[in-house]
Design an enzyme around this catalytic site. Structure first.
Site, PDB file in Angstrom:
ATOM      1  N   HIS A 186      -0.780  -6.760   4.790  1.00  0.00           N
ATOM      2  CA  HIS A 186      -0.203  -7.784   5.687  1.00  0.00           C
ATOM      3  C   HIS A 186      -0.457  -7.469   7.167  1.00  0.00           C
ATOM      4  CE1 HIS A 186       1.670  -8.981   1.927  1.00  0.00           C
ATOM      5  NE2 HIS A 186       1.964  -7.713   1.779  1.00  0.00           N
ATOM      6  N   GLU A 229       8.424  -5.727   5.190  1.00  0.00           N
ATOM      7  CA  GLU A 229       7.423  -4.861   4.544  1.00  0.00           C
ATOM      8  C   GLU A 229       6.503  -4.208   5.573  1.00  0.00           C
ATOM      9  OE1 GLU A 229       5.097  -6.897   1.626  1.00  0.00           O
ATOM     10  OE2 GLU A 229       3.740  -5.209   1.312  1.00  0.00           O
ATOM     11  N   HIS A 231       1.721  -0.997   0.167  1.00  0.00           N
ATOM     12  CA  HIS A 231       2.600  -2.166   0.235  1.00  0.00           C
ATOM     13  C   HIS A 231       4.033  -1.764  -0.102  1.00  0.00           C
ATOM     14  CE1 HIS A 231      -0.320  -5.634   0.316  1.00  0.00           C
ATOM     15  NE2 HIS A 231      -1.136  -4.615   0.079  1.00  0.00           N
ATOM     16  N   GLU A 246       2.906   0.438  -4.332  1.00  0.00           N
ATOM     17  CA  GLU A 246       4.101  -0.292  -3.911  1.00  0.00           C
ATOM     18  C   GLU A 246       5.178   0.770  -3.758  1.00  0.00           C
ATOM     19  OE1 GLU A 246       4.518  -3.467  -3.206  1.00  0.00           O
ATOM     20  OE2 GLU A 246       2.963  -4.614  -4.256  1.00  0.00           O
TER      21      GLU A 246
HETATM   22 ZN   LIG Z   1       2.610  -6.529   0.183  1.00  0.00          ZN
END
Ligand SMILES: [Zn+2]
Length: 254
Positions: free
Chosen positions: A84, A99, A152, A215
């Site tokens: 992102h 995030e 992430h 993640e």
């Molecule tokens: Zn993400």
């Protein structure tokens, strides 16, 4: 408009970064060792310089990894990809935790730790700006990177704040994902081990080198949210990811 840059011999192009709407910057890395010319001590034009020993303490704010055993053999280029950025904040969780604000500091620290171990690192972005998915893997493929790691943080809808935990994804070979995942379980107290999973995420299936997507936890999960806000926890996570990448480099003798 297309601008082509062809590096001369002994020069390698590094990362292309968008600083803002008006500025793109390109890193140019010299591959030649800079050796000073031999000095004639009698030459008055070349007086012997006063040498100042470097400070003994490490000025870096990031804790170093254990020296020696982790050092890889040759030139290894690792691309670290914080997901992102810019107009895309990624997931937004409890208390407005974004995030992007979790994964950028982790990614910067992973990068710094790897560099301390002699690994070359390219980041797809090193500040909060937008970069397309295509741009991310194109950068890694063009640079012929050896390893691509995307970082992430997760989210679930429906107010399910009881969902926490970390997971690691791969698209082709799972060895890199396994190495990173194992290192996180070894070095960080995670809320839950959600495992290593296969997923055909764009960045995983279009990168031409071994790739993994971590993640690190759920910004929507009450347990993970509190931890991901804590810089000390993020540092532990960064260190674990870096160690996992180094384990993989050693395993594969890169
Ligand atoms: Zn993400």
């Amino acid at each position: 408009m297309v601008i082509q840059v062809r590096p001369s011999l002994g020069v390698r192009l590094g990362g292309l970064r968008q600083r803002n709407d008006q500025t793109l910057s390109l890193e140019v890395i010299s591959l030649r060792a800079t050796t000073p010319p031999p000095r004639n001590p009698r030459d008055p034009r070349n007086p012997t310089p006063i040498t100042v020993p470097p400070p003994s303490n490490n000025p870096s704010p990031t804790p170093s990894l254990p020296p020696g055993s982790q050092t890889p053999r040759g030139r290894v280029l690792v691309v670290i990809d914080p997901g992102h950025g810019g107009k895309d904040p990624g997931a937004v969780g409890l208390g407005g935790l974004r995030e992007v604000d979790v994964i950028l500091p982790i990614s910067l620290e992973v990068s710094q730790l790897l560099k301390q171990q002699g690994v070359e690192v390219m980041m797809t972005r090193n500040a909060d700006y937008f970069i397309s998915l295509q741009g991310r893997t194109a950068m890694a493929n063009r640079a012929r990177a050896n390893i691509f790691v995307s970082i992430h943080a997760n989210a679930v809808g429906g107010g399910r704040s009881n969902v926490s935990g970390m997971e690691t994804f791969y698209a082709g070979n799972r060895q890199l994902a396994d190495a990173i995942h194992r290192s996180i379980l070894r070095n960080v107290t995670v809320a839950r081990d959600r495992g290593v999973k296969r997923a055909r995420f764009y960045v995983l299936r279009t990168s031409r080198m071994p790739s993994a997507l971590v993640e690190v936890g759920f910004v929507t999960g009450s347990v993970d949210n509190a931890r991901l806000r804590d810089p000390a926890y993020r540092s532990q996570m960064a260190r674990a990811i870096a160690l996992g990448i180094l384990d993989y480099i050693r395993q594969k003798r890169l």
